[in-house]
Design an enzyme around this catalytic site. Sequence first.
Site, PDB file in Angstrom:
ATOM      1  N   CYS A  79       8.370 -50.216   4.122  1.00 18.67           N
ATOM      2  CA  CYS A  79       7.044 -50.158   3.504  1.00 18.67           C
ATOM      3  C   CYS A  79       7.074 -50.842   2.126  1.00 18.67           C
ATOM      4  CB  CYS A  79       6.544 -48.723   3.438  1.00 18.67           C
ATOM      5  SG  CYS A  79       4.774 -48.598   3.069  1.00 18.67           S
ATOM      6  N   HIS A 182       6.315 -47.599   8.823  1.00 19.74           N
ATOM      7  CA  HIS A 182       7.311 -46.542   8.597  1.00 19.74           C
ATOM      8  C   HIS A 182       8.026 -46.210   9.905  1.00 19.74           C
ATOM      9  CE1 HIS A 182       6.336 -45.234   4.457  1.00 19.74           C
ATOM     10  NE2 HIS A 182       5.134 -45.682   4.749  1.00 19.74           N
ATOM     11  N   GLU A 184      10.438 -44.232  10.298  1.00 24.98           N
ATOM     12  CA  GLU A 184      10.765 -42.798  10.295  1.00 24.98           C
ATOM     13  C   GLU A 184       9.581 -41.930  10.692  1.00 24.98           C
ATOM     14  OE1 GLU A 184       9.055 -43.372   6.164  1.00 24.98           O
ATOM     15  OE2 GLU A 184      10.121 -44.584   7.655  1.00 24.98           O
TER      16      GLU A 184
END
Length: 201
Positions: A79, A182, A184
């Site tokens: 990001c 992202h 994650e």
Amino acid sequence: MIAIIDYDAGNLGSVQKALSSLGELSIITRERETLLGADGVILPGVGAFGDAMEKLHRYQLVDTIYEIVDKGTPFLGICLGLQLLFERSEESPKAKGLGILRGEIVRIPDTGLKIPHIGWNSLKLAEGGTLFHGIEREPYVYFVHSYYLKAFDTSIVKATAEYGVSIHASIEKDNIFACQFHPEKSGDVGLKILKNFAMVL
């Protein structure tokens, strides 16, 4: 061991949790020797470009990042971490980015779509992207951003996304990898991307 650079970014814990779920050992640190000794390094990021660069300078991390990249250690920006790798951003015109890669960060244009761009969006993958090995051709991933990358060398762009404009959503060059989205927070696809990064260590 993967080192996650600690410069007070907001998504450090979620990145470490995702790595742990994959069985990957990681540490959140800003210690120079630990970062230089890691098998791979992740620069996460949530927030403003200028504030982030100020923190990297305050914690004396800028030169350490250059050393990590120069020695060939696999390096992943996430990001804001992607944006910081480039030269400048419209978000913080007075702030100078790391300049490791050539390009600029510009605001998503007002085309009637909500800004910031928050939520799931599909990617269009280029050929040969290491992070996307074994992933379907148009995977959905999770974005949170108001600014996006325009890389000067489009050959490094391995994924794009459409949101009123074509967003350079992931890049790869030598030992440098980065995602505007992202991983994650991107479910099984995101975990596979992180696993693919770990596989190059």
